[in-house]
Design a protein around this motif. Structure first.
Motif, PDB file in Angstrom:
ATOM      1  N   ILE A 143    -123.052   8.819 -39.012  1.00 43.05           N
ATOM      2  CA  ILE A 143    -122.206   9.988 -38.778  1.00 43.05           C
ATOM      3  C   ILE A 143    -122.975  11.275 -39.010  1.00 43.05           C
ATOM      4  N   ASN A 144    -123.960  11.255 -39.910  1.00 40.91           N
ATOM      5  CA  ASN A 144    -124.802  12.442 -40.092  1.00 40.91           C
ATOM      6  C   ASN A 144    -125.591  12.760 -38.831  1.00 40.91           C
ATOM      7  N   VAL A 145    -126.110  11.707 -38.198  1.00 42.95           N
ATOM      8  CA  VAL A 145    -126.879  11.898 -36.964  1.00 42.95           C
ATOM      9  C   VAL A 145    -126.008  12.569 -35.904  1.00 42.95           C
ATOM     10  N   PHE A 146    -124.793  12.056 -35.744  1.00 40.78           N
ATOM     11  CA  PHE A 146    -123.909  12.593 -34.708  1.00 40.78           C
ATOM     12  C   PHE A 146    -123.396  13.982 -35.081  1.00 40.78           C
ATOM     13  N   ALA A 147    -123.197  14.234 -36.360  1.00 37.41           N
ATOM     14  CA  ALA A 147    -122.781  15.572 -36.781  1.00 37.41           C
ATOM     15  C   ALA A 147    -123.861  16.595 -36.443  1.00 37.41           C
ATOM     16  N   ARG A 148    -125.102  16.238 -36.688  1.00 37.55           N
ATOM     17  CA  ARG A 148    -126.197  17.159 -36.319  1.00 37.55           C
ATOM     18  C   ARG A 148    -126.258  17.338 -34.811  1.00 37.55           C
ATOM     19  N   GLN A 149    -126.100  16.247 -34.084  1.00 40.88           N
ATOM     20  CA  GLN A 149    -126.171  16.307 -32.621  1.00 40.88           C
ATOM     21  C   GLN A 149    -125.120  17.258 -32.047  1.00 40.88           C
ATOM     22  N   HIS A 150    -123.908  17.225 -32.595  1.00 38.03           N
ATOM     23  CA  HIS A 150    -122.801  17.985 -32.029  1.00 38.03           C
ATOM     24  C   HIS A 150    -122.543  19.307 -32.742  1.00 38.03           C
ATOM     25  N   GLY A 151    -123.377  19.653 -33.714  1.00 35.82           N
ATOM     26  CA  GLY A 151    -123.156  20.889 -34.454  1.00 35.82           C
ATOM     27  C   GLY A 151    -121.845  20.876 -35.214  1.00 35.82           C
ATOM     28  N   ALA A 152    -121.499  19.724 -35.774  1.00 34.25           N
ATOM     29  CA  ALA A 152    -120.201  19.545 -36.424  1.00 34.25           C
ATOM     30  C   ALA A 152    -120.229  20.020 -37.871  1.00 34.25           C
ATOM     31  N   ARG A 153    -119.070  20.389 -38.340  1.00 33.59           N
ATOM     32  CA  ARG A 153    -118.876  20.662 -39.760  1.00 33.59           C
ATOM     33  C   ARG A 153    -118.520  19.332 -40.427  1.00 33.59           C
ATOM     34  N   LEU A 154    -119.361  18.860 -41.326  1.00 30.31           N
ATOM     35  CA  LEU A 154    -119.182  17.551 -41.951  1.00 30.31           C
ATOM     36  C   LEU A 154    -118.809  17.715 -43.411  1.00 30.31           C
ATOM     37  N   GLU A 155    -117.769  16.993 -43.818  1.00 24.28           N
ATOM     38  CA  GLU A 155    -117.406  16.886 -45.225  1.00 24.28           C
ATOM     39  C   GLU A 155    -117.257  15.411 -45.581  1.00 24.28           C
ATOM     40  N   VAL A 156    -117.649  15.066 -46.790  1.00 29.10           N
ATOM     41  CA  VAL A 156    -117.408  13.738 -47.359  1.00 29.10           C
ATOM     42  C   VAL A 156    -116.456  13.941 -48.525  1.00 29.10           C
ATOM     43  N   ILE A 157    -115.315  13.291 -48.484  1.00 30.76           N
ATOM     44  CA  ILE A 157    -114.277  13.519 -49.489  1.00 30.76           C
ATOM     45  C   ILE A 157    -114.058  12.238 -50.279  1.00 30.76           C
ATOM     46  N   ASP A 158    -114.319  12.294 -51.574  1.00 30.03           N
ATOM     47  CA  ASP A 158    -114.102  11.159 -52.475  1.00 30.03           C
ATOM     48  C   ASP A 158    -112.653  11.196 -52.942  1.00 30.03           C
ATOM     49  N   VAL A 159    -111.845  10.267 -52.405  1.00 29.80           N
ATOM     50  CA  VAL A 159    -110.446  10.195 -52.837  1.00 29.80           C
ATOM     51  C   VAL A 159    -110.189   8.998 -53.750  1.00 29.80           C
ATOM     52  N   GLY A 160    -111.245   8.203 -54.028  1.00 35.63           N
ATOM     53  CA  GLY A 160    -111.004   7.056 -54.896  1.00 35.63           C
ATOM     54  C   GLY A 160    -112.170   6.096 -55.003  1.00 35.63           C
ATOM     55  N   VAL A 161    -113.394   6.611 -55.124  1.00 34.75           N
ATOM     56  CA  VAL A 161    -114.553   5.737 -55.310  1.00 34.75           C
ATOM     57  C   VAL A 161    -114.514   5.203 -56.737  1.00 34.75           C
ATOM     58  N   ALA A 162    -114.668   3.901 -56.887  1.00 33.89           N
ATOM     59  CA  ALA A 162    -114.435   3.258 -58.184  1.00 33.89           C
ATOM     60  C   ALA A 162    -115.657   3.251 -59.093  1.00 33.89           C
TER      61      ALA A 162
END
Length: 355
Positions: A95-114
């Motif tokens: 997803i990082n590769v595609f975010a760079r390709q498309h000039g996307a705003r990327l966020e990773v949201i931790d809602v429950g990593v154990a």
């Protein structure tokens, strides 16, 4: 902020009509670009703009763990969720590769990593901490989470969509990461549709036939023990779902409230979309389905939403990757409307009725 925006905006029929009229004036036979033309009209109706724009996109990846992983339903240990969050923040995932390709705003949201995040990950600017709890409970032993926790996760997803809209993003892709989340998604889909588990459950991260049979049995036992009510989608989500599934549902609902075209990823994201549509049926108007996953349950989830995806690349990765691959089709549809010459612009005669 309401977890379930009500009402959502209506599709704009005037913008759609203006887009259709412009398409018919472009230098091509009417309808010759098939689904691309219909996609352009759909985007115009969603955004209430005759010349819609989907760039820049926002890509939101929600991460959480599942207590049912303790039953050995995945090929990977639970710690991989935290490790993949670190990979996202380091820029090394698909997803990082595609975010760079498309000039996307990327966020990773931790809602429950154990499990603890690797050193340096928690403070990374890409990561947003919205942790509701340390993963869900094992659905064989009790409800995955409480209704309040499901609503908290949905609200976290909604806040992520609000941030994307405030940043000027013009479309939204939601993705996920969570070991054992195909188990939770399959259980939730079975609960909402009443379909037999056997036809819904796939290999997920790549388990063998023996473990696949075990995975099906675990889901059947969990459904028998928890008895989720298909008429209560929030309750079903809390009983056998996942925190990242809840967060995706919340992000989709709030994204629609901002008239953002919502590009739905694969199996898990489609189950999240189904939950959200059961909570707010008018959301369906804003959903564009990016691809058909190899997970067998995805076909049923698509049927439940009367959806025809844009791509079929035999993917089963998650993260939002299939939706990201479909994004250029939306961008092309917008560019077709805005940039292609009309017959008048090009000085080309149109076909006559008698010709």
């Amino acid at each position: 902020m309401s977890v379930i925006p009500d009402p959502l905006p209506q599709l704009d029929s005037i913008a759609a009509e203006r887009a259709m009229r412009r398409l018919d004036r472009l230098t091509k036979p009417p309808g010759s670009l098939g689904r691309l033309e219909r996609l352009a009209v759909e985007l115009a109706a969603i955004q209430a703009e005759a010349l819609p724009r989907v760039s820049p996109p926002a890509m939101l990846v929600f991460a959480a763990d599942h207590g049912v992983a303790a039953e050995g339903v995945s090929a990977f240990p639970q710690a991989v969720t935290a490790q993949m969050v670190a990979n996202f923040t380091a820029g090394g995932a698909a997803i990082n590769v595609f975010a760079r390709q498309h000039g996307a705003r990327l966020e990773v949201i931790d809602v429950g990593v154990a499990t603890p995040l690797p050193d340096g990950t928690a403070d990374h600017p890409l990561l947003v901490s919205e942790r509701v709890r340390l993963g869900t409970a094992n659905m064989l032993e009790g409800d995955a989470m409480s209704r309040d926790e499901a609503q908290q996760a949905m609200a976290a997803g909604g806040r992520a969509a609000e941030r994307a809209a405030a940043a000027g993003c013009r479309s939204l892709i939601v993705g996920e990461m969570g070991i054992a989340n195909t188990t939770a998604s399959s259980a939730l889909l079975a609960a909402l549709t009443g379909k037999p588990v056997a036809g819904l459950v796939g290999p997920g991260t790549g388990i063998d036939d023996e473990r696949l049979a075990h995975k099906r049995a675990v889901i059947e036992r969990a459904l028998a023990a928890r008895q989720p009510d298909p008429a209560d989608p929030l309750g079903a989500l809390a009983t056998v779902g996942g925190l990242e599934i809840a967060a995706m549902a919340g992000a989709l609902l709030v994204g629609a409230s901002h008239r953002l075209p919502l590009i739905v990823d694969g199996f898990i994201a489609t189950v999240a979309a189904l939950v959200a549509c059961r909570l707010q049926p008018s959301l369906r108007d804003f959903l564009i389905f990016g691809h058909r996953s190899r997970e067998p349950g995805h076909e049923l989830a698509l049927q439940a939403l009367d959806a025809r995806p844009l791509l079929d690349f035999e993917l089963r990765l998650g993260e939002g990757t299939g939706a990201a691959l479909a994004f250029p089709l939306l961008d092309s549809a917008c560019r077709l409307l805005a940039e292609r010459a009309t017959f008048d612009d090009a000085g080309i005669e149109t076909a006559s009725v008698d010709g």
